[in-house]
Design an enzyme around this catalytic site. Structure first.
Site, PDB file in Angstrom:
ATOM      1  N   HIS A  90     -97.992  -3.469 -36.561  1.00  0.00           N
ATOM      2  CA  HIS A  90     -96.718  -2.474 -36.391  1.00  0.00           C
ATOM      3  C   HIS A  90     -96.843  -1.872 -34.887  1.00  0.00           C
ATOM      4  CE1 HIS A  90     -93.661   0.443 -37.630  1.00  0.00           C
ATOM      5  NE2 HIS A  90     -94.387   1.179 -36.872  1.00  0.00           N
ATOM      6  N   GLU A  91     -98.094  -1.458 -34.666  1.00  0.00           N
ATOM      7  CA  GLU A  91     -98.081  -0.634 -33.209  1.00  0.00           C
ATOM      8  C   GLU A  91     -98.046  -1.548 -32.091  1.00  0.00           C
ATOM      9  OE1 GLU A  91     -97.794   2.661 -33.290  1.00  0.00           O
ATOM     10  OE2 GLU A  91     -98.057   2.725 -35.500  1.00  0.00           O
ATOM     11  N   HIS A  94     -94.471  -2.080 -31.284  1.00  0.00           N
ATOM     12  CA  HIS A  94     -93.889  -1.127 -30.584  1.00  0.00           C
ATOM     13  C   HIS A  94     -94.184  -1.172 -29.405  1.00  0.00           C
ATOM     14  CE1 HIS A  94     -92.182   1.374 -33.945  1.00  0.00           C
ATOM     15  NE2 HIS A  94     -93.434   1.711 -34.389  1.00  0.00           N
TER      16      HIS A  94
END
Length: 109
Positions: A90-91, A94
């Site tokens: 997820h990071e 981003h």
């Protein structure tokens, strides 16, 4: 990318004494899984860095250029490497989408 590096260094200075050693099992786990995910991101210009901060808050974050922080509170919540991989992916997502760079640039407008 330089802005992310600068912001990450500021954060590391702010948390000085509350950063897990890179040799600690939890840091090595985050690094191992994070690097594996980052390796398929096709972001050769990023200097990926994964740091574990000693903080009870269950959170993780990214800054421009592949600077990713994970709080120990998040590590307490994940039950296995697959769940940690989901958080780190997820990071990384981003970072690849440059969401944090967009947010930082909005702060200066």
């Amino acid at each position: 990318l330089k802005l992310g590096e600068s912001q990450f260094n500021q954060m590391k200075n702010q948390f000085l004494g509350n950063i897990l050693s890179r040799a600690s099992p939890r840091s090595r786990r985050v690094e191992r899984i994070g690097r594996r995910i980052a390796s398929v991101s096709k972001q050769e210009d990023y200097d990926w860095e994964f740091v574990v901060f000693e903080r009870a808050e269950p959170n993780a974050f990214c800054l421009p250029g592949g600077k990713i922080g994970v709080f120990t509170g998040m590590l307490e919540l994940v039950d296995n490497d697959d769940e940690l991989a989901a958080v780190l992916a997820h990071e990384v997502g981003h970072a690849v989408a440059r969401h944090s760079a967009e947010q930082l640039s909005k702060m200066f407008i």
